[in-house]
Design a protein around this motif. Structure first.
Motif, PDB file in Angstrom:
ATOM      1  N   GLY A  62      48.965  12.591  34.488  1.00  0.00           N
ATOM      2  CA  GLY A  62      47.880  12.139  35.347  1.00  0.00           C
ATOM      3  C   GLY A  62      47.034  11.093  34.640  1.00  0.00           C
ATOM      4  O   GLY A  62      46.691  10.049  35.208  1.00  0.00           O
ATOM      5  N   ASP A  66      46.796   6.928  35.533  1.00  0.00           N
ATOM      6  CA  ASP A  66      45.541   6.230  35.777  1.00  0.00           C
ATOM      7  C   ASP A  66      45.360   5.052  34.827  1.00  0.00           C
ATOM      8  O   ASP A  66      44.713   4.063  35.156  1.00  0.00           O
ATOM      9  N   ARG A  70      50.841   3.805  38.629  1.00  0.00           N
ATOM     10  CA  ARG A  70      51.455   4.961  39.291  1.00  0.00           C
ATOM     11  C   ARG A  70      52.984   4.953  39.202  1.00  0.00           C
ATOM     12  O   ARG A  70      53.609   5.940  38.806  1.00  0.00           O
ATOM     13  N   ILE A 114      50.826  12.218  41.025  1.00  0.00           N
ATOM     14  CA  ILE A 114      51.022  10.769  41.063  1.00  0.00           C
ATOM     15  C   ILE A 114      51.527  10.348  42.441  1.00  0.00           C
ATOM     16  O   ILE A 114      51.077   9.364  43.021  1.00  0.00           O
ATOM     17  N   ALA A 117      48.670  10.486  44.814  1.00  0.00           N
ATOM     18  CA  ALA A 117      47.749   9.361  44.590  1.00  0.00           C
ATOM     19  C   ALA A 117      48.305   8.091  45.222  1.00  0.00           C
ATOM     20  O   ALA A 117      47.572   7.306  45.843  1.00  0.00           O
ATOM     21  N   SER A 330      42.244  14.009  46.282  1.00  0.00           N
ATOM     22  CA  SER A 330      42.169  12.560  46.088  1.00  0.00           C
ATOM     23  C   SER A 330      40.877  11.980  46.645  1.00  0.00           C
ATOM     24  O   SER A 330      40.331  11.011  46.102  1.00  0.00           O
ATOM     25  N   SER A 339      44.769  10.242  39.753  1.00  0.00           N
ATOM     26  CA  SER A 339      45.974  10.975  39.342  1.00  0.00           C
ATOM     27  C   SER A 339      45.625  12.097  38.369  1.00  0.00           C
ATOM     28  O   SER A 339      46.180  13.194  38.445  1.00  0.00           O
ATOM     29  N   ASN A 343      46.512  15.917  39.589  1.00  0.00           N
ATOM     30  CA  ASN A 343      47.477  16.659  38.781  1.00  0.00           C
ATOM     31  C   ASN A 343      46.846  17.837  38.061  1.00  0.00           C
ATOM     32  O   ASN A 343      47.394  18.944  38.038  1.00  0.00           O
TER      33      ASN A 343
END
Length: 407
Positions: A62, A66, A70, A114, A117, A330, A339, A343
């Motif tokens: 995660g 970021d 992604r 991910i 996201a 999110s 992310s 996660n």
């Protein structure tokens, strides 16, 4: 629209492969126990260690997603859990099985958040619920795929061959990397930063930056834990509960499992539509209270029709909510930490909620099905209470923190 479809297809396929990978253990467990001459408790540790790997992978990948994008990290997670699954087929002792399943868990834990996201950043807010539901159904596809492959491979080629199939997702990873562009929203945040290397982004500590952010992160983690605890408690123990309380045969309890799974898929797709139309709080409120009522009254179900219909209703509400967690989590965090948040929070729920079958088993051993179902109903009421107090301020807090770090 083409990019939106691609994010959903990639995320659905990723979650399908993850669900298939995880279910391989369930179908092959008896053979693994017999092959290594271990007891059931030792075999049960395989799932627990996989869940711990998911938690660790969720945090690690995660943060990386970021920071570095992604799609790139998404493909790495798929490759990692494919390698971990294939290596499981080469294990020479139970200790090696533990190690390889932890590796597979690392990849699986990173993939979920991910993918979510990517979808959240590609779809408009008024359609994120249904997009999230499309992705979440992938886990059920994985269960079906694992069941089919297990039925074909296990009787003829054995458990090792089943795990060798786990190398196939590597091909999918290369397809994703070639055909899916990076998230435009994530790329835009990179362009806005005059000194990207100085920006504090994707750090786990950002989820606890302020008291309000801490409360929200903990609240979402508890809700995710309840979701996983309810699902595991139902799916692992209810077939045996029904065999005992209703006198169902193994084949009849399998039919119950199918009806419940169908209810879950329909529930997920329905939840996504409701979430987009009524908002997250109303959607979760309806489904949480309905889940509490459904699981409690299901303990009074009688006859095959009552058991099958009731199972579908329980599945519809209790797992229908699963479709909304990607979009829900999110929505509370900006791109820079999305992310990491998704996660970490959801995989924490997986790790802790995965222990629920132990408590349900204890309740069944010492009490009865009604008490076990009442326990699950209380969990949903607890999640409902926590959900009522969620507020959207943490993302603003994190955004302000990022702006301060840039200036």
């Amino acid at each position: 629209m083409d990019y939106q479809r691609k994010t959903v297809v990639a995320s659905v396929a990723g979650l399908t492969l993850e669900g298939m990978d995880i279910m391989f253990i369930s179908f092959a467990m008896s053979m693994i126990v017999a092959h290594f001459h271990i007891d059931l408790a030792t075999g049960g540790l395989i799932s627990s260690i996989t869940n711990l790997g998911m938690l660790a992978g969720g945090v690690i990948f995660g943060v990386l997603a970021d920071k570095f994008g992604r799609v790139r990290i998404f493909t790495y997670t798929i490759i990692l859990f494919a390698i971990g699954t294939a290596l499981t087929g080469l294990a020479q002792n139970i200790e090696q099985v533990y190690i390889f399943r932890f590796i597979a868990g690392l990849g699986a834990g990173g993939e979920y958040g991910i993918g979510m996201a990517l979808v959240a950043e590609a779809w408009p807010k008024n359609k994120q619920g249904r997009a999230s539901s499309y992705v979440s159904v992938g886990a059920q596809y994985g269960v079906i795929l694992a069941a089919l492959l297990s039925a074909i491979i296990l009787p003829t080629l054995g458990w090792r061959a089943l795990f060798f199939v786990g190398v196939l997702p590597v091909i999918f990873a290369f397809i994703v990397r070639k055909n899916l562009d990076e998230s435009p929203e994530w790329l835009e945040t990179q362009k806005k930063k005059k000194s990207p290397e100085k920006v504090e982004k994707g750090k786990l500590t950002q989820l606890f930056e302020t008291p309000r952010a801490t409360i929200t992160t903990i609240s979402l983690a508890i809700m995710a834990t309840v979701q996983i605890a309810g699902y595991n408690g139902l799916m692992i123990w209810l077939p045996s509960m029904l065999q005992k309380s209703q006198g169902l045969s193994v084949s009849s309890s399998a039919l119950w499992t199918i009806s419940t799974a169908v209810g879950m898929i329909v529930g997920m797709l329905t939840f996504g539509q409701i979430m987009d139309r009524l908002g997250a709080k109303r959607a979760f409120g309806i489904f949480l209270l309905a889940s509490a009522s459904a699981v409690f009254f299901y303990s009074f179900a009688q006859g095959s029709v009552g058991v099958l219909v009731g199972g579908a209703i329980v599945g519809f509400f209790s797992n229908g909510m699963f479709a909304g967690y990607g979009a829900l989590i999110s929505s509370f965090y900006p791109v820079e930490v999305r992310s990491t948040a998704t996660n970490t929070i959801f995989n924490f729920g997986r790790a802790v909620g995965g222990l629920s079958p132990i408590l349900v088993g204890y309740i069944l051993q010492n009490y009865d099905m009604k008490v076990a179902m009442a326990y699950l109903a209380v969990l949903y009421v607890l999640s409902f209470t926590i959900m009522l107090n969620l507020k959207k301020s943490p993302s603003k807090v994190v955004e302000n923190y990022i702006e301060r770090s840039v200036s």
